[in-house]
Design a protein around this motif. Structure first.
Motif, mmCIF file in Angstrom:
data_model
loop_
_atom_site.group_PDB
_atom_site.id
_atom_site.type_symbol
_atom_site.label_atom_id
_atom_site.label_comp_id
_atom_site.label_asym_id
_atom_site.label_seq_id
_atom_site.Cartn_x
_atom_site.Cartn_y
_atom_site.Cartn_z
ATOM 1 N N VAL A 1 0.879 -1.269 -0.076
ATOM 2 C CA VAL A 1 -0.009 -0.027 0.025
ATOM 3 C C VAL A 1 0.749 1.083 0.142
ATOM 4 O O VAL A 1 1.717 1.455 0.822
ATOM 5 C CB VAL A 1 -0.907 0.036 1.072
ATOM 6 C CG1 VAL A 1 -1.798 1.199 1.076
ATOM 7 C CG2 VAL A 1 -1.592 -1.288 1.373
ATOM 8 N N LEU A 2 0.639 2.128 -0.941
ATOM 9 C CA LEU A 2 1.463 3.400 -1.103
ATOM 10 C C LEU A 2 0.784 4.520 -0.987
ATOM 11 O O LEU A 2 -0.584 4.600 -1.381
ATOM 12 C CB LEU A 2 2.180 3.138 -2.611
ATOM 13 C CG LEU A 2 2.871 1.760 -2.893
ATOM 14 C CD1 LEU A 2 3.175 1.849 -4.261
ATOM 15 C CD2 LEU A 2 4.216 2.126 -2.024
ATOM 16 N N LEU A 3 1.056 5.662 -0.749
ATOM 17 C CA LEU A 3 0.415 6.893 -0.738
ATOM 18 C C LEU A 3 0.995 7.723 -1.965
ATOM 19 O O LEU A 3 2.411 7.890 -1.892
ATOM 20 C CB LEU A 3 0.612 7.726 0.702
ATOM 21 C CG LEU A 3 0.140 9.039 0.701
ATOM 22 C CD1 LEU A 3 -1.296 9.224 0.366
ATOM 23 C CD2 LEU A 3 0.490 9.996 1.780
ATOM 24 N N THR A 4 0.393 8.184 -2.836
ATOM 25 C CA THR A 4 0.779 9.036 -3.969
ATOM 26 C C THR A 4 1.064 10.455 -3.425
ATOM 27 O O THR A 4 0.371 11.100 -2.509
ATOM 28 C CB THR A 4 -0.302 9.172 -5.085
ATOM 29 O OG1 THR A 4 -0.545 7.952 -5.406
ATOM 30 C CG2 THR A 4 0.189 10.051 -6.211
ATOM 31 N N ASN A 5 2.438 10.807 -3.777
ATOM 32 C CA ASN A 5 2.780 12.238 -3.322
ATOM 33 C C ASN A 5 2.250 13.150 -4.224
ATOM 34 O O ASN A 5 3.016 13.934 -4.859
ATOM 35 C CB ASN A 5 4.429 12.215 -3.202
ATOM 36 C CG ASN A 5 5.030 13.173 -2.827
ATOM 37 O OD1 ASN A 5 4.559 13.847 -2.130
ATOM 38 N ND2 ASN A 5 6.341 13.492 -3.148
#
Lengths: 133, 133
Positions: free
Chosen positions: B24-28
């Motif tokens: 799970v990644l957070l888009t910057n």
């Protein structure tokens, strides 16, 4: 409440088939081979409005549509989207994309006006899709 | 082959968590609360490259991210997309949309340049997301 197809989806598509969960529609836009799957569940807008088993069925049906469309259209990539900003009824787009198509490599949503199929061409696409999915 | 995150996804995001199947990644991009789920499966590009059980897990994880983000962001609608025209590694966008956001009601993909978080703001968002998903 029983399931009723949103009038905008009804206006923009033609009927392909009813699968176990989803109504399968062909978007009336000759620019892209473009299916829409609409779970026949009343008042569903987000994925988490479905039951777990319905979600499992939805992703299997989405995968089936994606595989069929990729083969039929010799697509470079299948794009899948569930947006719903304009039409809140939960629906999943399955779009065959090709390098050089009208919106490539951007998304198809919001990209210019649809180019409706000629009736004969539409029926040929429908036949191919019904046989190939 | 083992799973390796595509360098473009690595460059555009920060790590949130590893769930059962997905990273799970957070888009910057401070314009939208925007997660990306990447199944940790080598060489997967299309949904039908996954095993059936992996698809079932992916849609559960997508639904979990959608529900968490909708609550955290008080979003009008969650947008879900798996495109891959530019980055072929299978990845699922889960984006919280609000009436009046930078791209509303159009799709976020391809809509202008990302606005990176200030480091402090990014860490606050990460804390909130890790606690709320």
């Amino acid at each position: 409440m029983s399931f009723t197809l949103h009038p905008r989806l009804a206006a923009d598509t033609v009927f392909v088939a009813d699968w176990t969960l989803s109504r399968v529609l062909l978007t009336n836009d000759a620019r892209y081979p473009w299916l829409i799957l609409v779970p026949r569940v009343a008042d569903a807008s987000e994925l988490f409005d479905l039951a777990r088993q319905e979600r499992a069925t939805l992703i299997e049906e989405t995968s089936r549509a994606a595989r069929g469309l990729k083969d039929l259209a010799a697509a470079a990539k299948i794009n899948i989207g569930a947006l719903g900003n304009l039409v809140p009824q939960l629906h999943v787009h399955v779009v065959a994309r090709r390098d050089g198509d009208a919106a490539w490599p951007g998304p198809v949503w919001g990209h210019g006006a649809a180019v409706p199929y000629e009736p004969g061409a539409r029926d040929a696409v429908l036949d191919k899709i019904r046989a190939g999915l």
